[in-house]
Structures are given as structure tokens and as C-alpha cells.
Design a protein around this motif. Structure first.
Motif, PDB file in Angstrom:
ATOM      1  N   THR A  28       0.828  -1.204   0.000  1.00  0.00           N
ATOM      2  CA  THR A  28       0.000   0.000   0.000  1.00  0.00           C
ATOM      3  C   THR A  28       0.862   1.253   0.000  1.00  0.00           C
ATOM      4  N   HIS A  29       1.892   1.292   0.850  1.00  0.00           N
ATOM      5  CA  HIS A  29       2.809   2.438   0.881  1.00  0.00           C
ATOM      6  C   HIS A  29       3.407   2.699  -0.493  1.00  0.00           C
ATOM      7  N   LYS A  30       3.864   1.643  -1.123  1.00  0.00           N
ATOM      8  CA  LYS A  30       4.533   1.794  -2.418  1.00  0.00           C
ATOM      9  C   LYS A  30       3.557   2.230  -3.507  1.00  0.00           C
ATOM     10  N   LEU A  31       2.355   1.689  -3.491  1.00  0.00           N
ATOM     11  CA  LEU A  31       1.375   2.049  -4.510  1.00  0.00           C
ATOM     12  C   LEU A  31       0.850   3.476  -4.333  1.00  0.00           C
ATOM     13  N   LEU A  32       0.736   3.927  -3.087  1.00  0.00           N
ATOM     14  CA  LEU A  32       0.242   5.283  -2.831  1.00  0.00           C
ATOM     15  C   LEU A  32       1.283   6.350  -3.157  1.00  0.00           C
ATOM     16  N   ALA A  33       2.543   5.988  -3.126  1.00  0.00           N
ATOM     17  CA  ALA A  33       3.615   6.933  -3.459  1.00  0.00           C
ATOM     18  C   ALA A  33       4.518   6.276  -4.506  1.00  0.00           C
ATOM     19  N   TRP A  34       3.907   5.893  -5.617  1.00  0.00           N
ATOM     20  CA  TRP A  34       4.606   5.087  -6.603  1.00  0.00           C
ATOM     21  C   TRP A  34       5.807   5.801  -7.199  1.00  0.00           C
ATOM     22  N   ARG A  35       5.694   7.070  -7.528  1.00  0.00           N
ATOM     23  CA  ARG A  35       6.818   7.817  -8.119  1.00  0.00           C
ATOM     24  C   ARG A  35       7.996   7.896  -7.137  1.00  0.00           C
ATOM     25  N   LEU A  36       7.674   8.119  -5.884  1.00  0.00           N
ATOM     26  CA  LEU A  36       8.718   8.146  -4.858  1.00  0.00           C
ATOM     27  C   LEU A  36       9.401   6.784  -4.779  1.00  0.00           C
ATOM     28  N   PHE A  37       8.619   5.715  -4.780  1.00  0.00           N
ATOM     29  CA  PHE A  37       9.201   4.374  -4.726  1.00  0.00           C
ATOM     30  C   PHE A  37      10.072   4.114  -5.950  1.00  0.00           C
ATOM     31  N   GLN A  38       9.614   4.543  -7.107  1.00  0.00           N
ATOM     32  CA  GLN A  38      10.402   4.382  -8.325  1.00  0.00           C
ATOM     33  C   GLN A  38      11.756   5.087  -8.178  1.00  0.00           C
ATOM     34  N   GLN A  39      11.758   6.299  -7.616  1.00  0.00           N
ATOM     35  CA  GLN A  39      13.005   7.030  -7.408  1.00  0.00           C
ATOM     36  C   GLN A  39      13.892   6.330  -6.379  1.00  0.00           C
ATOM     37  N   ALA A  45       9.477  -1.161 -10.165  1.00  0.00           N
ATOM     38  CA  ALA A  45       8.592  -0.363  -9.306  1.00  0.00           C
ATOM     39  C   ALA A  45       7.139  -0.813  -9.441  1.00  0.00           C
ATOM     40  N   VAL A  46       6.809  -1.449 -10.541  1.00  0.00           N
ATOM     41  CA  VAL A  46       5.478  -2.044 -10.710  1.00  0.00           C
ATOM     42  C   VAL A  46       5.448  -3.432 -10.069  1.00  0.00           C
ATOM     43  N   ALA A  47       6.495  -4.207 -10.320  1.00  0.00           N
ATOM     44  CA  ALA A  47       6.508  -5.601  -9.875  1.00  0.00           C
ATOM     45  C   ALA A  47       6.596  -5.745  -8.359  1.00  0.00           C
ATOM     46  N   VAL A  48       7.416  -4.944  -7.697  1.00  0.00           N
ATOM     47  CA  VAL A  48       7.646  -5.135  -6.260  1.00  0.00           C
ATOM     48  C   VAL A  48       6.357  -4.983  -5.453  1.00  0.00           C
ATOM     49  N   PRO A  49       5.596  -3.877  -5.605  1.00  0.00           N
ATOM     50  CA  PRO A  49       4.363  -3.807  -4.812  1.00  0.00           C
ATOM     51  C   PRO A  49       3.337  -4.876  -5.194  1.00  0.00           C
ATOM     52  N   LEU A  50       3.328  -5.290  -6.451  1.00  0.00           N
ATOM     53  CA  LEU A  50       2.418  -6.365  -6.841  1.00  0.00           C
ATOM     54  C   LEU A  50       2.828  -7.685  -6.190  1.00  0.00           C
TER      55      LEU A  50
END
Length: 180
Positions: A24-35, A52-57
Motif C-alpha cells: 500500500t505504501h509503495k502504490l500510494l507513493a509510486w513515483r517516490l518508490f520508483q526514485q 517499481a510495478v513488480a515489487v508492490p504487486l
């Protein structure tokens, strides 16, 4: 050998909660997680977006997998692999002297630099999940009743609270090089 359902299902409830919150954290701040993934420099930059797509999934799949008896062993293995990958990425950067990277553990609201304590935390969690990947580990001595489920859920919340408290203590510490 069969085990009391509370002792077997409590770790699974905790891991379901842990990975559900993490996804949930990663999906809600996806751009931040990507960085954050780019900052780790363990993947080629071209793979940062797919990762960045695969990890939260994968984290969401792990969380859901812990909730079903059939998929629990696979969820345990996936959880251990993810935790060891996180520990490995942190250890790699710490070895390089790159200890000011945001670990990505707290989502957009919590910045926390990587440190050896986080590597150890993830390795210990992986070691806790790994034995649960064995299907024989899930032989319960009896069907859980309502009091068992109450104990399992309350225990998972307590474990999650302890995890979050430890995370906050580690986040409040200065970077490692300041401590040395």
C-alpha cells in the motif's frame, strides 16, 4: 507433527499485514518508490519502472497468499525472497559506502536511511518466513475457533506495532557515519 493453530497462523497474519502495508505504501507513493529504486543503483535504470510495478504487486500477492491455506507455503517463500532481496540491496549499498539512501520502508511519510540494523531485520524476518514454506509446517492440531482467531489477529497487531516501533527508533537515529 501438527501444531496449535495460533502458533502457526500468527506469523502468517503478521506477514500478511506487513506485506499488505508495504504494498500500500509503495502504490500510494509510486513515483517516490520508483526514485528510491533508482537511488539504490542495483538495477539498470531501464528496469526501475518495471521493478517499481513488480515489487508492490509481489508484496500484495505475498500478503494475499498468507490468507489462504493452499497458498501459504508459496507466500512464505515469496516473502523470504523479497526480504532477502531488500537486505541484499541495502547491504550492497552499505558496502559501497552509500548509507544516506532512503530505505523505502516507510512510504512517502517516513524517510529512513539504510543501515546494517535494517539488513539484519530483513534477514531475521526472512529466516522466520522460510520454514513456513514447507507444506508440512501447516498441519494444524485442530480447527481454529473464534478465540484462536481473536488471539491470532490481536497477536499480529501487537507484532506489527513492535515492528513499527523498532522502525521508528531506527529512523530517529542519525546516519551510520555520524555514529561512527
Amino acid at each position: 507433527m501438527s501444531t496449535d493453530p495460533v502458533l502457526m497462523l500468527l506469523p502468517g497474519a503478521f506477514f500478511a499485514l506487513l506485506f499488505g502495508v508495504a504494498a500500500t505504501h509503495k502504490l500510494l507513493a509510486w513515483r517516490l518508490f520508483q526514485q528510491q529504486l533508482i537511488d539504490y543503483r542495483v538495477l539498470p535504470r531501464a528496469l526501475a519502472t518495471p521493478a517499481a510495478v513488480a515489487v508492490p504487486l509481489l508484496e500484495a500477492l505475498a500478503a494475499l497468499g498468507w490468507l489462504d491455506a493452499i497458498s501459504r507455503p508459496v507466500a512464505a517463500l515469496l516473502s523470504a525472497v523479497l526480504l532477502l532481496a531488500y537486505a541484499g540491496a541495502m547491504a550492497c549499498n552499505l558496502q559501497r559506502g552509500r548509507d544516506t539512501i532512503d530505505c523505502g520502508c516507510g512510504g512517502a511519510d517516513g524517510t529512513q536511511v539504510i543501515r546494517w540494523a535494517l539488513v539484519a531485520r530483513n534477514a531475521l524476518l526472512a529466516l522466520a518466513a522460510l520454514p513456513l514454506a514447507l507444506p508440512v509446517a501447516w498441519e494444524l492440531s485442530r480447527e481454529p475457533g473464534w478465540i484462536d482467531w481473536l488471539s491470532i489477529n490481536a497477536g499480529a497487531l501487537v507484532l506489527m506495532g513492535m515492528y513499527l516501533a523498532l522502525n521508528q527508533v531506527l529512523a530517529n537515529l542519525p546516519p551510520q557515519r555520524v555514529l561512527d
